[in-house]
Each structure stands twice: as structure tokens, then as C-alpha cells.
Design an enzyme around this catalytic site. Structure first.
Site, short mmCIF file in Angstrom:
data_model
loop_
_atom_site.label_atom_id
_atom_site.label_comp_id
_atom_site.label_asym_id
_atom_site.label_seq_id
_atom_site.Cartn_x
_atom_site.Cartn_y
_atom_site.Cartn_z
N HIS B 57 0.83 -1.21 0.00
CA HIS B 57 0.00 0.00 0.00
C HIS B 57 0.86 1.26 0.00
O HIS B 57 0.37 2.34 0.30
CB HIS B 57 -0.89 0.04 1.24
CG HIS B 57 -1.69 -1.19 1.47
ND1 HIS B 57 -2.59 -1.66 0.56
CD2 HIS B 57 -1.72 -2.06 2.51
CE1 HIS B 57 -3.16 -2.76 1.03
NE2 HIS B 57 -2.63 -3.04 2.20
N HIS B 219 -6.68 -4.37 -1.26
CA HIS B 219 -5.91 -5.62 -1.24
C HIS B 219 -6.07 -6.40 -2.53
O HIS B 219 -5.91 -7.61 -2.55
CB HIS B 219 -6.33 -6.49 -0.06
CG HIS B 219 -6.09 -5.83 1.25
ND1 HIS B 219 -6.99 -4.96 1.81
CD2 HIS B 219 -5.03 -5.88 2.09
CE1 HIS B 219 -6.50 -4.51 2.96
NE2 HIS B 219 -5.32 -5.05 3.15
#
Ligand SMILES: Nc1ncnc2c1ncn2[C@@H]1O[C@H](COP(=O)(O)OP(=O)(O)O)[C@@H](O)[C@H]1O
Ligand SMILES: Nc1ncnc2c1ncn2[C@@H]1O[C@H](COP(=O)(O)OP(=O)(O)O)[C@@H](O)[C@H]1O
Ligand SMILES: [Mg+2]
Ligand SMILES: [Mg+2]
Ligand SMILES: [Mg+2]
Ligand SMILES: [Mg+2]
Lengths: 210, 333, 333, 210
Positions: B57, B219
């Protein structure tokens, strides 16, 4: 024949191997309704467990399983780390000091593990999680125990029930875990955690049958 | 899989090593225990603010460690929550005696691992308060489910709360501010392409040339629904309306707006989305008082974007504007 | 083609509109004449520093307009040099009486258009000096060809030269510094994937799952050669060695190092490349005194990276460290 | 028959149309050895030229062509903008004040254009650029002129020579323009600028033949 300390070690080794072999498969299941890491998570965790087994040849079954639990907690992460970690921790507490397990001990061990997963994850049957393999497995185990069956046969029935439970997750709509974000779209896919749960129980059954 | 990596199992470790080298003036990276910590931690009598989550991320969270934001960050394996050991080690490393705030994104794994870490920290006598972010309006909120995901608000919250913590405010106040920002913020995201988790080796999902996923998380998971590819104007509308309505934003209010790239979308396109967002909000007489446009909370190389809005008041603006000096966010010093 | 856009012909215009809204405190955007200019331009007696080039390289150049860097930037159509009219308008807008520096990347189109603009500006009595960047070691340098491309050094040069211009230094000195940075800098890039020019609608080139292009520029053009995909370590070596050798970097010297993403590569991977770069340079006893890791000069959504090294001395470090406040680069204020 | 002001207007309109129709083709050629924009560049420029033609019906040919040149410079960008822009500017200067063109005027016009492209781009024949269509075209034009042919036939021969020149770029290794960065890899691909140059000359020939 009771389950020996040696059986437990072989179970853990076999689980490591089976999870490693099925890593891509578990990750593929997790790709459909999760984040494509369940295989690597379990593989990483059990590889770490495996590396510790040699130094644990003298520990009792309780200590052994507790070490498995703490190792999983410390190396897996994600949802499966705390859940499987807690399961093994509790299983270890339930078999503290034991060098072998008779059928009632086996049931107590899994009951404790289940309690741990439920407490940690706050899920219940039917939410499309590993519980949907574990709960029916333990129910089948209890039935087998009340039939006075030895551990090997208890585990054999548990593995069969786990597999059926695992397959039952296909039709479920997830309400817990990452798959819940998909809502209705989660239906039609088998839950990765229920699958790894079955693999681990099947490994146990295979070891005792051998 | 085409990536600038060596062995898949070394991705996170080597990226952390690179980060440590690139930002040696700001952070220390404990490669052994796997956490990133402010060079000057622990700071006596300052609340320690830490966060963590799966890797992939970036710049979140490691890029937000530094003056005025996080004291430490715990990166897990790609898309996998870190483990309690990392969080405990980070908590100890930043505890300056005023307690530690754990900023946790609402994912089963993150919540459970942080929970275990908090128990362990408490056992060692460190006061920990956890605040869980859950700003993703794509997910139905419910008591009986895992609830909403924590996404874009997490970044903005870390900045604002970090600004307050820097003033020496007590743990209860810092935690309360975190809850407030989370309550006042909402997000929604979409994907034009999947991403590929290094260990998985292939895209998490397949999308047709004319398809997109609406309501994704961070995700690489599929979204709430698949839809026909649409214009930037329509996509921005699709993401913005649920946010505005769920937040109950009214004419005359002002917001902090983030147009966030998922990792594989050029800045050029994010500015086009920002242009549409401004138009839509202006149509509702909502003004953008502060903004961020860029890659701040990503899903590896996924193409797509998310929009986050946080309702502002003077206090939030004050701590948003406060100086910050981290690898990924810097102003005022 | 999957992009967050509306009509392909409106991409640049709408992105500029979004930029203007997102950075209204720093820049003005003339949407009519298509240039981005510092809010406080022209600054009396300060050399105006401008640059320009095709769009699709964001944040370059528009993201570098502001205090301590560029006074204006002229974005052309995607991958197409801007036209002299834009450059002339920008030159006039930033002329504070001390003359204007044109920073031009060495592409036939850019050079010719800036040449025409400089002629037009001269005709209007504005002193213009042009400095052409040509740092790409992938291209053979020769008097008989178009020569080397201007790539990564351009960004670092704009920062350093902008820092000097901010002190009120005269045009000749600012231009000389620009030439010095260009002389002391080299770059090389590679691609894992092609990019798609919006108006073209499909990828500029096709690459197999196990192939990469070595020696690319920043316009999605194929590179010098196609090669089998390799590890981050090998790729970094392939890019770094020609740079170090062409620059003649010696043990004990220090550099400013940039690991730049082409637009579609996650930060995680860029840090892995930086880790390798540091290892390689350390092996040659060359130290990285300053660095940038991120997307600074891109090719739309292309996956890949480039490496730029600039030999440093105390003066260059001083102007590198000087405060800068632009949409994409900010420190010290 | 001399080339009239009206012919020039029709030539420009036809060029606009042909470049628009071939925009994807030119961009595809530019994808192989450049940056995939030559089609859009030329299309954008000539669309802008077209929009101005109406207001230019009274201008002489020189003024008309000069406006084309400045419009291309102001709207195309890239390498082709200054090159084609300068070409038309110089062509306009060479035909200043003219209302019609005889064969020698046509040759003078193109000679001036060529001079402009060479001065601006500092390239010569054989470097894989638009010059490799333009130079042989003008040579063929001069030959036709010395054969005392009228403009229509001069242009017809020029277009044929431009096409041959364009095709000759396929085998060349570029040493100027963006394709030069590819080195040897540039061989085997037709130059986009030589192609647009041929299209424009062919359009002129077609108009005069009609
Ligand atoms: N609350 C829960 N209770 C029990 N099991 C859960 C719960 N949440 C998730 N799981 C199980 O965890 C599995 C996912 O594990 P994993 O992919 O390793 O973690 P993550 O979802 O964090 O990526 C799911 O397939 C599910 O079986
Ligand atoms: N120096 C030069 N002289 C003549 N023609 C050139 C020169 N450089 C490039 N060209 C021509 O320009 C064409 C490319 O134009 P275009 O794609 O519009 O510009 P850019 O290369 O800037 O993207 C090439 O195909 C070539 O024919
Ligand atoms: Mg998972
Ligand atoms: Mg995960
Ligand atoms: Mg171009
Ligand atoms: Mg081109």
C-alpha cells in the site's frame, strides 16, 4: 492406540508439507474472494513451525502445541495467524503435560481450539469461515467418541466431516472475514480457511492411519 | 508476473532496506523485528502514534513515519496484516511514557493482531488505546458482519492525529481526535485492472477490456460489483454520491478531499478525476478546503482510484496544516 | 484502453483544470494559452525559469512550478512538444526584467519549438538563454545524429537551478549552472510494459510476459534493445554501469541519485531498486549524498524505472537543499 | 492550366481529409519507431488549418500558405509542427502576392519549402525523415518541369517519386528525429513523416488531376 507425542510431531510435519504443496491452491481460492495470500500465509507459518520441531522433541504435547501456536501468531499475520495461532495455543493448554492422548483428550483438545477461534474471531457456523470445517468436524468427532472409537478412527471421521463442511462453504454468503466485503458475490466460491482447516485435519487422520 | 524484484519472499525485506537507505535522516528501520520508527523516538511525554498493515500500500504506512505524523509503522507481508510481535516491538520503541495510540484499519486480521499486541503491551505496563478506521462506504455497515473496511481516511487521520500528538496532547484526547476524523470521513474506490501479489504470481482477478470493478478495497480483492467501463465524470459521480450521502454533507460545508491513485494510474488521470470531483461538490455547494491528489494508499500496481472526503472544522484544518516531515508527506519544515 | 478520462482530446485540458483547482495556492493555469505559472510571477529582477514538453510525464513539468523551482511550464499534447505560442506566452508571463532561462529536453520537436519561441521572445526584447538537457546514456552521442535524449536530469536540474535563480543570480550564472548540472548528470531507463497514448488507443508496443525493454526514453517508445526479464539486481546493474562509466565517477565521489518510476511501478519496487543501486555504488566507493525515490518523470502508466545520477559538489548540494515549494516537490517551507 | 487559388484551397481541404482518415495509420507507424502521435499531430494541425480556410478565400496564394504555416506551428507541436509549419511559411513567402502558379512557381514553392525544412531540422537525405519523400519528389518535379509539363503532371510525378521515397525509408537506419534513438532497430519500419509528406503531395496531385 493413543496418539503419541511422536504422532503429533509427524502430524505437524505432514501439515507443513501438505500446506506447502497446496499453497498455490489456497492462494487461488483466496484470490476469488480475498486477497490472494492465504496459501503463502499458511506456508510461511508452518515452515516456521517445522523449523522449531527439532528442538521440541522432548517437550510434552501441551508445550509442543503451545509453541506451534505462538509460532503461528508470530509469523503468519492476517486473519489466519491469530486464529490458527489461538487454536493451537488453546489446544496446547488443553493438553498441558500430556505425553499421549486418548480419544477424550483429543476431543478436549479440539474443543479448546474451537473455543479459541470463536473467541478470537467472533464468528459462528454459517459465516463462510474455517469454522464451517472445524465445527462439523468436532461434532463428528464427538459422535465417534461416544461410539468409543479410538483416536485414529475419530480423526478419520473428523476429516471426512471437515471436507463436507468445507464444501458447504461454496454456497454460503460470507458475513465475516475479507470475503464479507463481496456480499452476494462471495457465493459460489470455497472458503480458503475452511480448506486449510480440512487439510490440517486430513493430515492428522492420514498420520494416525499410517 | 513482471516486477522489479529479486526473490518474491524478499520483497518486503529489501524494500524496507531501500527505504532505510533513502530516508536515513528521518527514520530507522528495524529489519529484524520489521518496523519503521522515527529517528528521534521515543519522545518523552509525547503520545506514540503507530499504525501498520500489509505491505503493498506504499507509501502507507512506512512513508508516513516522521515528525507530525506516525512514530512507527509495522509492515506485514504483502496484503497480510503484520504480527503482534512487530506491533509490540514498535509500541515499546515509541512509548515516551504518555501511552501509545494504535491506528488499525478494520480488517479481521489487522484487528485481531493489533488486539493481541495491545494485550501484550498492557502486560508490559504500556497504556495502549486502539482506534479502528472503517470508512469504506462500498461495504454495508452491520453489527453482524466484519463491517466496513478502513481505507483512505486512515492516511488523513494519521496526519491530523499526528499533528495533535506532536503538541503533547494526552492519549485520551489524541484517541478522541482519531475517532472524530474516522467518523467524519468516508471513502470509495474502483479498479480498472487487478494487481498481482508477488507470492501469488498472477493477477488476483481478471477484468475484460471494457470492464471495471466498483467498490474495491486496497488488497486487490474484487469489488462489490463489476460494471461497464465509464467516463471519468461518471466514475467520479459513482464514487462521490455514496460518500456525500453517507456522510450527510450539506451545502455550505467544507471538506478535505483526497483523490488517491491505486498505484498504476498516472497523475494526469487523477487530476481529471479531481476536476470532476470539484464540479460535483460545487454542484452541491460543498467546498474543498484542502486536498491531496496522488498515490497515497495503493494496491501494488492496480490501475484505478479512490475518493475520500473528510468533513472539516477549524480544529481539523489546524492539525492538517501543521508541519509534517515524513518520506511521503512533507510541509511546513 | 482503460483510463480515467472523458474524451481523449480533452485529457490535457481537463487535467490542467484539475491541477489548477488542486494547487490554487501555488499556481495559476492559463487554460487558453495552456501554461502553468507561479502565482507570484513575474518576480522583479529574478531570472524566470521555464520548461515544457509533452504531457504524460507528470508530475514533470507542471508539478515543479513554484517557489525555488520553475516559474512556468508549458505542457503539450500527450508526448508532443508544446508549440512556440505557449512558450512565448509563458516567457512573457515570467519575465521580471532579468531574462528567462528555457530548459529544453533534447528532442527534435522540443528543440525546434523552443528555438522558434526564443526567436519570437527576442523579437519582443526579452533576453532568453536555452539550455538543452541530454543525459540519456542509452543513446549514442554523436554530432551527426539527434544526439542523446533529455530525461531524468531535467528534474534535478530544474530544482537546483531554480534554487539558484531564487537568490537573484543573473541569467548567465543561472544558465551556466544548468549546463553544469546537465554535464554532471546521466540517466538510463527500462520498461516492463508499454504505455497507451490516449489518442492512439492501444499500447505503443507489445512485450512478452518474460521480456523487457532496455534503454527506453519517456515517450513510450521502444528501447535500444529487448531482453529477457531479469532480477531487480541485474536490471539495476544494467542501468547503473553505463551511467557510472559515462560520467567517469570515481571512488570517493558523491552523487545525487534518483530512482524514478515510469508511472505504473509501485513504490515498493522502486525501493528495492534503490537498495540495489546503493549496493552497487557502495561497491565502487561512491556515496549517495542525496536521493529521490518515486514517480518524478513518467511515461503515463508504463511499468519500469530509470536511474539518474548527478555528481555533486558543495554548491550543487546547497541549491538542492534550498527550500522548494511546488505541487510535487516540497521542502524547507 | 496553372494552379489556381481555388486549387490550393481544395488541396488543403483534401489534405485535411486524407490526414484525418490516415491518422490511425500514421500513429501506428509512429508507434513502431516513435511515440505514437504523428497521426494525431497532423490531424490536429490540419483541422485547425481547415477551420481557417473559409476566412481566407480572398487572400492570395502566398498569404494563404503563410497562414497555413503559422497555424501548423501554433497547433501541431512535436517535430512535425515546426517542420511542416516552416515548409508552408517558406512556400508562402515564395509565392507572395500570386493568384495562380505556373510550373516554375510550383517548383520554386517546393524548393523554398524544402529549404525551410532543412534549415529548421538540420537533416539531409537518407536520415529516415520526411526529407526522404520530399527531396526525390522535388527532383522528379524539376525533371518534369524541364520536360515542360504542366503543373498537374508535375505534381503527379512528384507524388509518385514521394511514394517511392517514402518506401525507401523502410530500410534506412534513422539518424535524425525520435527514431534515431532506436539505432539499428529503426530499420524495417516506414517513416511516419515521409508518409504524411507523400499523403499531402498525393492530395495535391489528385486535386489537380480531378
Ligand atoms: N472472524 C473469523 N472467524 C473465523 N475464521 C475467519 C474469520 N475471518 C476470516 N477467517 C478465515 O480466515 C481465512 C483467510 O485467511 P487469510 O487469507 O490468511 O487472512 P486475510 O483475510 O487477513 O488475508 C478465511 O478464508 C476464513 O476462513
Ligand atoms: N530533423 C528532422 N528533419 C526532418 N524531418 C524530421 C526531423 N526529425 C523528425 N522528422 C520527421 O518528423 C516525423 C515525426 O513527427 P511527429 O511524430 O509528429 O513528432 P515527434 O517526433 O516530436 O513526436 C518523423 O517521422 C520524421 O519524418
Ligand atoms: Mg487472505
Ligand atoms: Mg491478507
Ligand atoms: Mg511526439
Ligand atoms: Mg511522434
Amino acid at each position: 492406540m493413543p496418539v503419541t507425542h511422536e504422532d503429533i510431531l509427524r502430524w505437524l510435519q505432514r501439515s507443513t508439507q501438505v500446506l506447502h504443496e497446496n499453497s498455490a491452491y489456497l492462494t487461488q481460492l483466496d484470490s476469488a474472494i480475498g486477497d490472494a495470500d492465504h496459501g503463502s500465509n499458511m506456508d510461511r507459518g508452518f515452515t516456521a513451525v517445522s523449523a522449531k520441531l527439532a528442538s521440541l522433541s522432548n517437550a510434552d504435547i501441551g508445550a509442543l502445541l503451545k509453541t506451534v501456536g505462538t509460532t503461528l501468531v508470530s509469523t503468519v499475520g492476517g486473519a489466519s495467524g491469530p486464529l490458527y495461532g489461538t487454536a493451537f495455543l488453546r489446544a496446547g493448554m488443553a493438553s498441558a503435560g500430556k505425553q499421549s492422548l486418548e480419544t477424550p483428550d483429543v476431543i478436549a483438545l479440539f474443543d479448546a481450539a474451537l473455543e479459541g477461534v470463536k473467541t478470537r474471531g467472533k464468528a459462528q457456523a454459517g459465516e463462510k469461515t474455517m469454522l464451517d470445517a472445524l465445527i462439523p468436524a468436532i461434532e463428528a468427532g464427538k459422535q465417534a467418541a461416544s461410539d468409543q472409537l479410538p483416536p485414529a478412527q475419530v480423526l478419520q471421521r473428523m476429516a471426512v466431516a471437515a471436507e463436507t463442511g468445507m464444501k458447504s462453504t461454496i454456497d454460503m454468503v460470507a458475513t465475516k472475514g475479507r470475503a464479507s466485503y463481496l456480499g452476494e458475490r462471495s457465493a459460489g466460491h470455497q472458503d480458503p480457511g475452511a480448506t486449510s482447516c480440512w487439510l490440517i485435519l486430513q493430515a492428522f487422520s492420514d498420520i494416525l492411519a499410517a | 508476473m513482471k516486477k522489479l524484484i529479486n526473490q518474491t519472499e524478499d520483497v518486503v525485506k529489501e524494500a524496507l532496506a531501500g527505504m532505510a537507505l533513502a530516508h536515513a535522516d528521518l527514520i530507522n528501520v528495524d529489519l529484524e523485528q520489521q518496523f519503521i520508527v522515527r529517528k528521534d523516538a521515543p519522545i518523552k511525554n509525547k503520545v506514540g502514534v503507530i499504525s501498520g498493515g500489509g505491505s503493498g500500500h506504499e507509501p502507507m504506512h512506512g512513508g508516513y513515519v516522521g515528525y507530525g505524523m506516525l512514530d512507527a509503522a509495522c509492515p506485514g507481508a504483502v496484503f497480510t496484516s503484520p504480527v503482534p510481535d512487530q506491533m509490540l516491538a514498535a509500541t515499546k520503541a515509541v512509548d515516551g511514557g504518555a501511552g501509545v495510540l494504535h491506528i488499525v484499519k478494520n480488517y479481521t486480521g489487522d484487528v485481531m493482531n493489533f488486539e493481541m499486541a495491545a494485550e501484550l503491551a498492557a502486560a508490559e505496563g504500556i497504556e495502549v488505546v486502539s482506534v479502528v478506521t472503517n470508512d469504506d462506504v462500498a461495504v454495508q455497515d452491520s453489527l453482524y458482519t466484519a463491517g466496513r473496511r478502513g481505507v483512505g481516511v486512515t492516511v488523513l487521520l494519521e496526519k491530523i492525529v499526528g499533528g495533535l500528538a506532536e503538541t503533547g496532547a494526552p492519549l485520551a484526547q489524541v484517541a478522541e481526535m482519531a475517532r472524530q476524523v474516522n467518523n467524519q470521513g468516508r471513502s470509495m474506490g474502483m479498479a480498472l485492472t487487478s494487481c498481482t501479489v508477488p507470492a501469488a504470481g498472477k493477477p488476483t482477478f481478471e477484468l475484460g477490456e471494457d470492464e471495471m470493478e466498483i467498490g474495491i478495497g486496497i488488497h486487490g480483492e474484487p469489488g462489490r460489483r463489476r460494471a461497464k467501463l465509464a467516463s471519468a465524470a461518471d466514475i467520479t459521480e459513482t464514487l462521490t454520491t455514496p460518500i456525500v450521502e453517507d456522510l450527510g454533507l450539506k451545502a455550505g460545508e467544507q471538506v478535505l478531499a483526497m483523490v488517491n491513485g491505486m498505484g498504476g494510474t498516472p497523475l494526469l488521470e487523477l487530476y481529471i478525476v479531481f476536476n470532476e470531483l470539484e464540479r460535483i461538490l460545487k454542484g452541491r455547494s460543498i467546498s474543498i478546503a484542502r486536498s491531496l491528489v496522488g498515490n497515497y494508499i495503493t494496491s501494488l500496481e492496480m490501475a484505478g482510484c479512490s475518493i475520500t472526503l473528510v468533513r472539516l472544522n477549524d480544529e481539523l484544518i489546524k492539525y492538517w496544516d501543521a508541519p509534517v516531515h515524513t518520506p511521503a508527506l512533507r510541509w511546513g519544515r
